[in-house]
Design an enzyme around this catalytic site. Structure first.
Site, PDB file in Angstrom:
ATOM      1  N   TYR A 171       0.827  -1.206   0.000  1.00  4.42           N
ATOM      2  CA  TYR A 171       0.000   0.000   0.000  1.00  4.42           C
ATOM      3  C   TYR A 171       0.866   1.263   0.000  1.00  4.42           C
ATOM      4  O   TYR A 171       0.596   2.218  -0.743  1.00  4.42           O
ATOM      5  CB  TYR A 171      -0.898  -0.041   1.230  1.00  4.42           C
ATOM      6  CG  TYR A 171      -1.799   1.151   1.423  1.00  4.42           C
ATOM      7  CD1 TYR A 171      -2.927   1.332   0.638  1.00  4.42           C
ATOM      8  CD2 TYR A 171      -1.537   2.083   2.434  1.00  4.42           C
ATOM      9  CE1 TYR A 171      -3.772   2.414   0.837  1.00  4.42           C
ATOM     10  CE2 TYR A 171      -2.379   3.162   2.645  1.00  4.42           C
ATOM     11  CZ  TYR A 171      -3.494   3.327   1.852  1.00  4.42           C
ATOM     12  OH  TYR A 171      -4.328   4.397   2.047  1.00  4.42           O
ATOM     13  N   LYS A 175       0.900   4.081  -2.941  1.00  8.00           N
ATOM     14  CA  LYS A 175       0.532   5.466  -2.652  1.00  8.00           C
ATOM     15  C   LYS A 175       1.680   6.437  -2.929  1.00  8.00           C
ATOM     16  O   LYS A 175       1.444   7.588  -3.319  1.00  8.00           O
ATOM     17  CB  LYS A 175       0.070   5.583  -1.197  1.00  8.00           C
ATOM     18  CG  LYS A 175      -1.285   4.933  -0.928  1.00  8.00           C
ATOM     19  CD  LYS A 175      -2.371   5.478  -1.839  1.00  8.00           C
ATOM     20  CE  LYS A 175      -3.760   5.061  -1.408  1.00  8.00           C
ATOM     21  NZ  LYS A 175      -4.813   5.564  -2.330  1.00  8.00           N
TER      22      LYS A 175
END
Length: 303
Positions: A171, A175
């Site tokens: 993640y 991002k």
């Protein structure tokens, strides 16, 4: 409301719940026509269903607004193309794209499967790239036809992408990649009347309720719910409006009542020998530079 987005057509991906839902409702409240995209998947990206997107559409229309549901997978070329086509076919234009869709598969690195890596990178990073690609292709065509738009894109990064987050290597990488994509896309598409920014929000959603269970509970009887996703949406709506003219290539951290302009990577202390270093010299010079530089913020969850 002020009608800040009156007449504008806005796409919000991942808009069936959480932040996306809050954004869609906020845009509609300001007069926008909204394409509500949501694949209806679970927190880990499995399953699908049209229910969440249609429920938000029903909320908007019940309040007198205009909205249409889109439930295709925007991390595929066909799904992303159909997303843009839905806006154009239904409302005849597209003004703002909010990339928000995502899910989590958290693991420590030694336990992180390749499939979990690929799935998270796909929905977050590829799921930003493909809608952005198809939207900017449309806006470029409009510019070439003599109709330069006042187009806006808001991408969704995270504090995990800025600082890293223990147990979220996939993640965090996705991002961080979204920030890089935002900076490049903003530079490439400015000539077509497109402004592209990113936000790093913090709010209570399905994706964060377990991570921040102790600090993100809804207050009882409080006048201001600091962790409500609706707190993030005003900045997103403003960035998606013509009022944000001249603001592009920026990253904003937003949480509760706070908005922060993030400065990102920039040169710090430096030294130039003017010739090749030996390893020992390079190490000594590096230690000297580190002694005069600001220490990095720790990753979320680091001890």
């Amino acid at each position: 409301m002020t009608g800040l987005c009156s007449g504008r057509v806005v796409i919000v991906t991942g808009a069936g719940r959480g932040l996306g839902r809050a954004h869609a409702l906020a845009f509609a409240a300001e007069g926008a026509k909204v394409v509500v995209n949501d694949l209806g998947v679970g927190l880990d990206g499995t399953g699908s269903g049209t229910g969440p997107a249609q429920q938000v559409v029903d909320e908007i229309t019940a309040s007198g607004g205009e909205a249409v549901a889109h439930a295709a997978d925007i991390a595929t070329t066909d799904g992303a193309a159909s997303l843009i086509a839905t806006a154009l076919d239904t409302y005849g234009r597209l003004d703002t794209l909010v990339n928000n869709a995502g899910f989590l598969r958290d693991r420590m690195l030694v336990n992180l499967d390749e499939d979990d890596w690929d799935a998270v990178m796909r929905v977050h990073l590829k799921g930003h790239f493909l809608p952005l690609k198809h939207a900017t292709a449309h806006w470029r065509a409009e510019t070439k036809a003599g109709r330069t738009p006042e187009a806006r894109v808001i991408n969704t990064s995270s504090g995990a992408g800025l600082l890293g987050s223990v147990g979220q290597g996939n993640y965090s990488a996705a991002k961080a990649g979204i920030i890089g994509l935002t900076l490049v896309a903003a530079a490439e598409t400015a000539r077509y009347g497109v402004q592209i920014n990113a936000i790093a929000p913090a709010a209570r959603t399905r994706m964060t309720e377990h991570t921040f269970a102790d600090t993100m509970a809804a207050p009882t009887g409080a006048a201001f719910d600091a962790m409500a996703p609706e707190n993030v949406s005003p900045l997103v709506v403003w960035l998606g409006s013509t009022a944000s003219a001249g603001v592009t290539g920026r990253v904003f951290e937003t949480e509760a009542g706070r908005i922060t302009v993030m400065h990102g990577w920039r040169p710090g202390p430096t030294v130039d020998k003017g010739a090749r270093w030996t390893p020992t010299e390079a190490g000594a010079a590096t230690l000297t530079l580190l002694a005069t530089s600001e220490p990095p913020h720790p990753a979320y969850g680091a001890h």
